[in-house]
Motif scaffolding. Structure first.
Motif, PDB file in Angstrom:
ATOM      1  N   GLU B 175       0.849  -1.197   0.000  1.00 13.56           N
ATOM      2  CA  GLU B 175       0.000   0.000   0.000  1.00 13.56           C
ATOM      3  C   GLU B 175       0.885   1.247   0.000  1.00 13.56           C
ATOM      4  O   GLU B 175       1.865   1.304   0.735  1.00 13.56           O
ATOM      5  N   GLU B 177       0.207   3.984   1.319  1.00 13.55           N
ATOM      6  CA  GLU B 177       0.156   4.631   2.632  1.00 13.55           C
ATOM      7  C   GLU B 177       1.210   4.072   3.593  1.00 13.55           C
ATOM      8  O   GLU B 177       1.694   4.788   4.464  1.00 13.55           O
ATOM      9  N   LYS B 178       1.553   2.786   3.442  1.00 12.68           N
ATOM     10  CA  LYS B 178       2.570   2.224   4.344  1.00 12.68           C
ATOM     11  C   LYS B 178       3.913   2.891   4.077  1.00 12.68           C
ATOM     12  O   LYS B 178       4.678   3.143   5.014  1.00 12.68           O
ATOM     13  N   TYR B 180       4.207   5.937   2.787  1.00 10.11           N
ATOM     14  CA  TYR B 180       4.004   7.287   3.316  1.00 10.11           C
ATOM     15  C   TYR B 180       4.281   7.319   4.812  1.00 10.11           C
ATOM     16  O   TYR B 180       4.950   8.213   5.328  1.00 10.11           O
ATOM     17  N   LEU B 181       3.740   6.321   5.493  1.00  6.49           N
ATOM     18  CA  LEU B 181       3.922   6.252   6.944  1.00  6.49           C
ATOM     19  C   LEU B 181       5.413   6.201   7.275  1.00  6.49           C
ATOM     20  O   LEU B 181       5.896   6.956   8.127  1.00  6.49           O
ATOM     21  N   GLN B 183       7.925   7.195   5.509  1.00 10.51           N
ATOM     22  CA  GLN B 183       8.586   8.469   5.197  1.00 10.51           C
ATOM     23  C   GLN B 183       8.304   9.521   6.262  1.00 10.51           C
ATOM     24  O   GLN B 183       9.191  10.254   6.670  1.00 10.51           O
ATOM     25  N   SER B 184       7.049   9.554   6.719  1.00  7.55           N
ATOM     26  CA  SER B 184       6.697  10.587   7.697  1.00  7.55           C
ATOM     27  C   SER B 184       7.348  10.304   9.053  1.00  7.55           C
ATOM     28  O   SER B 184       7.461  11.194   9.880  1.00  7.55           O
ATOM     29  N   MET B 185       7.778   9.056   9.273  1.00  3.85           N
ATOM     30  CA  MET B 185       8.477   8.747  10.512  1.00  3.85           C
ATOM     31  C   MET B 185       9.977   8.922  10.354  1.00  3.85           C
ATOM     32  O   MET B 185      10.726   8.693  11.291  1.00  3.85           O
ATOM     33  N   LEU B 187      12.026   7.154   8.398  1.00  2.00           N
ATOM     34  CA  LEU B 187      12.794   5.925   8.217  1.00  2.00           C
ATOM     35  C   LEU B 187      13.662   6.021   6.967  1.00  2.00           C
ATOM     36  O   LEU B 187      13.213   6.500   5.933  1.00  2.00           O
ATOM     37  N   GLU B 191      15.902   0.986   6.471  1.00  2.00           N
ATOM     38  CA  GLU B 191      15.007   0.649   7.589  1.00  2.00           C
ATOM     39  C   GLU B 191      13.584   0.396   7.109  1.00  2.00           C
ATOM     40  O   GLU B 191      12.889  -0.458   7.658  1.00  2.00           O
ATOM     41  N   LEU B 195      11.871  -2.955   8.152  1.00  2.00           N
ATOM     42  CA  LEU B 195      10.737  -2.914   9.081  1.00  2.00           C
ATOM     43  C   LEU B 195       9.389  -3.040   8.384  1.00  2.00           C
ATOM     44  O   LEU B 195       8.408  -3.444   9.000  1.00  2.00           O
ATOM     45  N   ILE B 196       9.309  -2.655   7.117  1.00  2.00           N
ATOM     46  CA  ILE B 196       8.009  -2.606   6.468  1.00  2.00           C
ATOM     47  C   ILE B 196       7.945  -3.443   5.199  1.00  2.00           C
ATOM     48  O   ILE B 196       7.124  -4.352   5.098  1.00  2.00           O
ATOM     49  N   PRO B 199       8.791  -7.571   5.842  1.00  2.00           N
ATOM     50  CA  PRO B 199       7.703  -8.301   6.507  1.00  2.00           C
ATOM     51  C   PRO B 199       6.418  -8.293   5.694  1.00  2.00           C
ATOM     52  O   PRO B 199       5.663  -9.262   5.708  1.00  2.00           O
ATOM     53  N   ASN B 200       6.199  -7.191   4.959  1.00  6.16           N
ATOM     54  CA  ASN B 200       5.012  -7.111   4.125  1.00  6.16           C
ATOM     55  C   ASN B 200       5.060  -8.140   2.986  1.00  6.16           C
ATOM     56  O   ASN B 200       4.033  -8.648   2.553  1.00  6.16           O
TER      57      ASN B 200
END
Ligand SMILES: Nc1ncnc2c1ncn2[C@@H]1O[C@H](COP(=O)(O)OP(=O)(O)OP(=O)(O)O)[C@@H](O)[C@H]1O
Ligand SMILES: [Mg+2]
Lengths: 266, 287
Positions: B175, B177-178, B180-181, B183-185, B187, B191, B195-196, B199-200
């Motif tokens: 997705e 948005e994942k 986006y999430l 980037q906004s954190m 990472l 990473e 982290l995303i 596992p996805n």
């Protein structure tokens, strides 16, 4: 409080200037935003209301530096936004939880990413989860949470690092009205405590009036700002104020915009 | 049953209901688990009986279609041979599979990471799959002789493709948005990957790994067919040549056992690495 000492009028935190967005697609371009300008001060609560598809999410993603604009620019503290902003917390329209992480681990992702002190952060994450009524669900995976519970976890994830700016895209959409009322009150308290600026998208006029310093009313195709309404109700606002004539007056004003644009027909 | 009813109004309290639901779920789960073993077992036994009776009643010659009893006798008689050949084949399968993973997953990462790779190698890789890899097996015998190496190579060639494809697909299908999430954190891309993205992609990667293990078995056997001096595949050819059909069947059975065993191991690893996908009792109960 130091944040209050800075005169908010003199320092807009976020400036959106003449933002236009056109999506290129196979069956012709889609005009999503048309010259949208908006300013937000530090600690200010701004809501955006508008019918579905009018470009609210698009606006939010561009404001976060996550999506590109076709024209116009976004400034944060007078600096041009060119890449994803990290000075914020985002609640996406659909929770965006990682299904291989438990509720607590999903909230903690923010802390891990920002290299916060994990012990302190975990304490805070548990407090936040308890505050939104998720005590006892910390170790559950998203698949065994309801839609509203997932959304609450994602709200906690956006709050754990105390960001100066909070972007929320219909965060209470999947919730029942009681939980909604509670979270609206909690959000008001949290934001005034930390003087967080919030850009808040909602479909609910009452929610917008209740929470906001300013309500931005958008009209669709392409998304344009139609009216900006200042809400001059004293803070902290209480649930009882929703029955007041001033409150009804503001709600009516927003409704009138939609009626005038033919988005709502009586 | 009597103690389940509370004294005041005859209705069950929520604690009692909870206890009952939990007991029922637990009972259902053990029943399901037992059924998972018992039903295939019974079906297998039934099939063997029909087979045994069928070959006897129809008087089918043993070299054409031996009854299960003859196969079992042959398997017991040749157990040492079968075990030895199974070992040889297992080594080939596992080596081919290991190389498939060692090459396939990094290759998929590279294809995902560098557009140059995906534009140049990926189309080539996909069109290369139109080539029947079994057909090149004899070539390997010419090049590399009869040892372990050509079998491992064939097993690898046949098995590695699903790993690459599924890993690339898993990494790419995420997705927006994942991301986006992430980037906004703030990472970093590494990473975000760790982290995303990874596992996805894991469910998809394991889907590839499960297809691959069965293909690695096929590859090893093909290798033994065309240029073997050992292994179950070679033994099948020998048994075939001497019209020892019961031994042929025993060899096929041994191969099947190997295939199922390896598949099962991959599945266990899959379940261990994705605990969040554990079958929920509610879903199992509603089926
Ligand atoms: N990635 C995209 N590609 C093409 N068109 C898009 C894309 N994203 C959004 N749009 C279009 O842009 C317009 C605005 O979309 P957006 O998601 O911003 O609306 P919204 O106001 O958030 O709606 P809602 O309230 O239903 O969430 C819509 O007409 C939509 O079809
Ligand atoms: Mg939206």
């Amino acid at each position: 409080m130091p944040a209050a000492a800075i005169k908010p009028e003199t320092s807009p935190y976020l400036e959106i200037e003449n933002l236009s967005k056109v999506y290129a697609s196979n069956d012709g371009p889609v005009r999503a935003l048309d010259r949208v300008s908006l300013q937000q001060k530090r600690g200010e609560f701004v809501s955006i209301v508008g019918p579905s598809g009018c470009g609210k999410s698009t606006l939010l993603m561009i404001a976060a530096g996550l999506a590109s604009s076709s024209e116009g620019q976004v400034l944060v503290e007078n600096k041009l936004v060119r890449a994803a902003r990290t000075d914020l917390g985002i609640v996406f329209q659909n929770h965006v939880l990682l299904d291989w992480r438990t509720a607590l681990e999903n909230v903690m992702l923010q802390a891990v990413a920002r290299k916060m002190d994990l012990r302190v952060a975990e304490q805070r994450a548990r407090e936040l989860l308890a505050a939104v009524g998720l005590q006892g669900f910390e170790d559950k995976y998203p698949r065994s949470l309801s839609g509203g519970m997932k959304q609450r976890v994602s709200i906690c994830r956006a709050l754990i690092h105390d960001p100066p700016h909070l972007l929320m895209d219909e965060p209470f959409g999947a919730l029942d009205s009681l939980t909604r009322d509670q979270l609206v009150l909690d959000l008001q308290r949290i934001c005034s405590e930390r003087s967080t600026a919030v850009l808040f998208i909602t479909h609910s006029i009452a929610e917008a009036v209740f929470l906001s310093d300013r309500v931005v009313v958008m009209t669709p195709r392409p998304g344009k700002i139609d009216r900006v309404i200042d809400i001059d109700l004293p803070r902290p606002r209480t649930l009882a104020m929703r029955e007041s004539p001033e409150f009804a007056h503001y709600s009516r004003e927003i409704l009138d915009v939609f009626l005038a644009r033919g988005i709502l027909k009586e | 049953m009597v103690d389940m009813v509370s004294e005041d109004n005859g209705l069950l309290s929520i604690e009692q209901v909870e206890r009952r639901v939990q007991e029922q779920t637990r009972a259902k789960r053990t029943r399901d688990r037992r059924a998972e073993l018992i039903y295939p077992f019974l079906a297998g036994i039934g099939l063997l009986i029909v087979w045994e009776l069928g070959t006897r009643v129809l008087n089918i010659p043993i070299y054409l279609f031996p009854p299960p009893s003859a196969v079992i006798v042959s398997a017991v008689k040749n157990w040492e041979l079968l075990l030895r050949e199974s070992w040889i084949t297992s080594v080939e399968i596992l080596a081919g599979y290991a190389v498939s993973i060692a090459v396939g997953i990094p290759l998929a990462f590279a294809i995902f990471r560098w557009p140059v790779f995906s534009k140049s190698i990926y189309p080539l890789l996909i069109s290369s799959q139109a080539m029947p890899k079994v057909a090149v097996a004899p070539l390997f015998v010419v090049w590399f002789g009869f040892g372990l190496f050509p079998k491992v190579l064939i097993a690898f060639l046949i098995a590695f493709f699903p790993i690459v494809i599924n890993t690339v697909m898993g990494l790419a299908s995420i997705e927006r948005e994942k991301i986006y999430l992430a980037q906004s954190m703030g990472l970093s891309s590494f990473e975000t990957f760790r982290l995303i993205r990874l596992p996805n992609a894991l469910p998809s990667i394991f889907a590839g790994l499960k297809i691959s293990i069965t293909l690695a078995v096929v590859g090893a056997v093909v290798g033994e067919f065309v240029g073997g001096d050992g292994g179950l595949g070679y033994q099948l050819m020998v048994a075939n040549g001497s019209m020892d059909t019961p031994l042929l069947f025993a060899g096929i059975a041994a191969l099947t056992v190997l295939g199922v065993l390896f598949y099962w191991i991959v599945e266990v690893v899959e379940r261990l690495s994705m605990p969040h996908l554990e079958r929920s009792p509610d879903i199992a109960g509603s089926v």
